[in-house]
Design an enzyme around this catalytic site. Sequence first.
Site, short mmCIF file in Angstrom:
data_model
loop_
_atom_site.label_atom_id
_atom_site.label_comp_id
_atom_site.label_asym_id
_atom_site.label_seq_id
_atom_site.Cartn_x
_atom_site.Cartn_y
_atom_site.Cartn_z
N ASN A 1 9.95 5.09 2.58
CA ASN A 1 9.77 4.45 3.88
C ASN A 1 11.10 3.83 4.29
OD1 ASN A 1 6.72 4.40 4.53
ND2 ASN A 1 6.78 3.78 2.39
N CYS B 1 4.29 9.79 0.14
CA CYS B 1 2.91 10.26 0.22
C CYS B 1 2.60 11.16 -0.97
CB CYS B 1 2.69 11.02 1.53
SG CYS B 1 1.02 11.69 1.69
N HIS C 1 9.31 7.76 7.84
CA HIS C 1 9.83 7.93 6.49
C HIS C 1 11.29 8.37 6.59
CE1 HIS C 1 6.15 7.93 3.72
NE2 HIS C 1 5.76 7.44 4.88
N HIS D 1 5.55 4.78 12.48
CA HIS D 1 5.64 4.77 11.01
C HIS D 1 6.59 5.90 10.62
CE1 HIS D 1 3.86 4.20 6.88
NE2 HIS D 1 4.38 5.42 6.75
N ARG E 1 0.83 -1.20 0.00
CA ARG E 1 0.00 0.00 0.00
C ARG E 1 0.87 1.26 0.00
NH1 ARG E 1 -0.82 4.84 2.62
NH2 ARG E 1 -0.21 3.81 4.55
N ASP E 2 1.50 1.56 1.10
CA ASP E 2 2.28 2.80 1.20
C ASP E 2 3.50 2.77 0.29
OD1 ASP E 2 2.72 5.33 2.15
OD2 ASP E 2 3.84 4.69 3.90
#
Length: 318
Positions: A263, A254, A223, A221, A29-30
């Site tokens: 990430n 994002c 980055h 989470h 997903r991300d």
Amino acid sequence: MPAEEPFETEINEYFNMHQRIEIVEVGPRDGLQNEKEIVSTFDKVELIRRAIDYGARRIEVASFVNPRRVPQMANAEEVVSALGEVPGVTRIGLVLNEMGAERALASGVDQLGAVAVASDSFGIRNQGQDSSDSVDVARRIVSMAREARKTAQVTIAVAFGCPFTGDVDPDHVIAMVGALAQAGPVEIALADTIGVAVPTQVAQLVTSVRKAIEPLPVRIHCHDTRNTGIANIWAAVEAGARTVDVSLGGLGGCPFAPGAAGNVATEDALYMLHRSGLATGLELDAAIRASVWLEQVMGKQLPSKLARAGNFFMQEIS
């Protein structure tokens, strides 16, 4: 010499006992959402299956968002259907509103991932909600999941800094987690969405949030936009975060945060945690092989350091 505080004692015991850090693989997903070249349903499902093979048991499989804004996620239902149920694996669907939650629940995902936003400016641009509205919506999403006999978790986006207004007040984040915890999520995550945080900042906020919502777990989470991601993960774990988001190969970003690239790579985080004596349940060498495969799918070199350097001779801890 003063006695240790109970919190410090607990952390020391945690590291001494080599307990497990839970990993959430967010690559499907991300990792993919910011990529312009559309990845096929087949390859997305293969990515998820390879993640399962290297031990991931919680995986963000898709986001149920407006396909016009995030075209890469337009086939969310197809991915979930093609994957099917996987015993022992929690398939997470990220949602930003009730419509997305309805889609995700209808698809059969195991857990909803709601998002609240610590900045009005970012929230309005990202999901059409200011910070207060995003908390209310996230609470309703958690309730929808519970009514459907599913679980839900909430991530607080831009918890450490906003690309449009700068620093975020930690007291605002604490107020948000208090309201969100009342809805009954399984955990609350703090997201450094644009990669501006530093370890001291992460440690302080994780500690404060942990005390505010315990026994509810804290997830982190990070980055790696400014090369602090791996250090921030370590600071979060030391401060009591028990779950860590990572993305195979370091892929990700994002779409609504300028410059928010990257990430922390799954394999890089595993190397740090395993070499530090902390178990994750994931196989590092298998993750490295999957990362090399993902580079071939994406047609480019990914940010992962371990995919370049390889593992080091050691007894594998999983």
